[in-house]
Write a protein that holds these residues in place. Structure first.
Motif, PDB file in Angstrom:
ATOM      1  N   ARG A   5       0.852  -1.189   0.000  1.00 56.62           N
ATOM      2  CA  ARG A   5       0.000   0.000   0.000  1.00 56.62           C
ATOM      3  C   ARG A   5       0.886   1.237   0.000  1.00 56.62           C
ATOM      4  O   ARG A   5       1.741   1.398   0.862  1.00 56.62           O
ATOM      5  CB  ARG A   5      -0.870  -0.052   1.250  1.00 56.62           C
ATOM      6  N   GLU A   7       0.769   5.243   0.261  1.00 55.60           N
ATOM      7  CA  GLU A   7      -0.075   6.381   0.640  1.00 55.60           C
ATOM      8  C   GLU A   7       0.025   7.481  -0.415  1.00 55.60           C
ATOM      9  O   GLU A   7       1.086   7.724  -0.992  1.00 55.60           O
ATOM     10  CB  GLU A   7       0.349   6.926   2.004  1.00 55.60           C
ATOM     11  N   ARG A  41      -8.573   8.898   3.463  1.00 56.95           N
ATOM     12  CA  ARG A  41      -7.187   8.525   3.195  1.00 56.95           C
ATOM     13  C   ARG A  41      -7.129   7.944   1.786  1.00 56.95           C
ATOM     14  O   ARG A  41      -7.968   7.139   1.430  1.00 56.95           O
ATOM     15  CB  ARG A  41      -6.710   7.487   4.213  1.00 56.95           C
ATOM     16  N   TYR A  43      -4.832   5.933  -1.160  1.00 57.46           N
ATOM     17  CA  TYR A  43      -3.657   5.088  -1.336  1.00 57.46           C
ATOM     18  C   TYR A  43      -3.752   4.281  -2.631  1.00 57.46           C
ATOM     19  O   TYR A  43      -4.817   4.156  -3.222  1.00 57.46           O
ATOM     20  CB  TYR A  43      -3.452   4.159  -0.135  1.00 57.46           C
TER      21      TYR A  43
END
Length: 71
Positions: A5, A7, A41, A43
């Protein structure tokens, strides 16, 4: 490695795009649309961009997968 992952900066998007992603949601737990999300968020995972946040009603995870149509 593509399985990790990575960001991304959600705030780098235009205000208009940010608002659309925050407001136009689907919550699997509430089974309802457009409840909104908090704490967004962004990602990249396996070559796919995701925006994840917390449902404004139940606090559960709200996940949006961006397709080529979103770009």
């Amino acid at each position: 490695m593509q399985d990790e992952r990575t960001e991304r900066d959600f705030t780098a998007r235009s205000e208009e795009d940010q608002q659309a992603f925050i407001e136009q949601t689907w919550c699997d737990q509430c089974q309802q649309e457009n409840l909104g999300m908090g704490n967004p968020r962004e990602y990249l995972l396996k070559g796919i961009v995701f925006i994840e946040g917390d449902c404004n009603r139940c606090g559960g995870v709200v996940l949006t997968e961006l397709t080529e149509d979103d770009f």
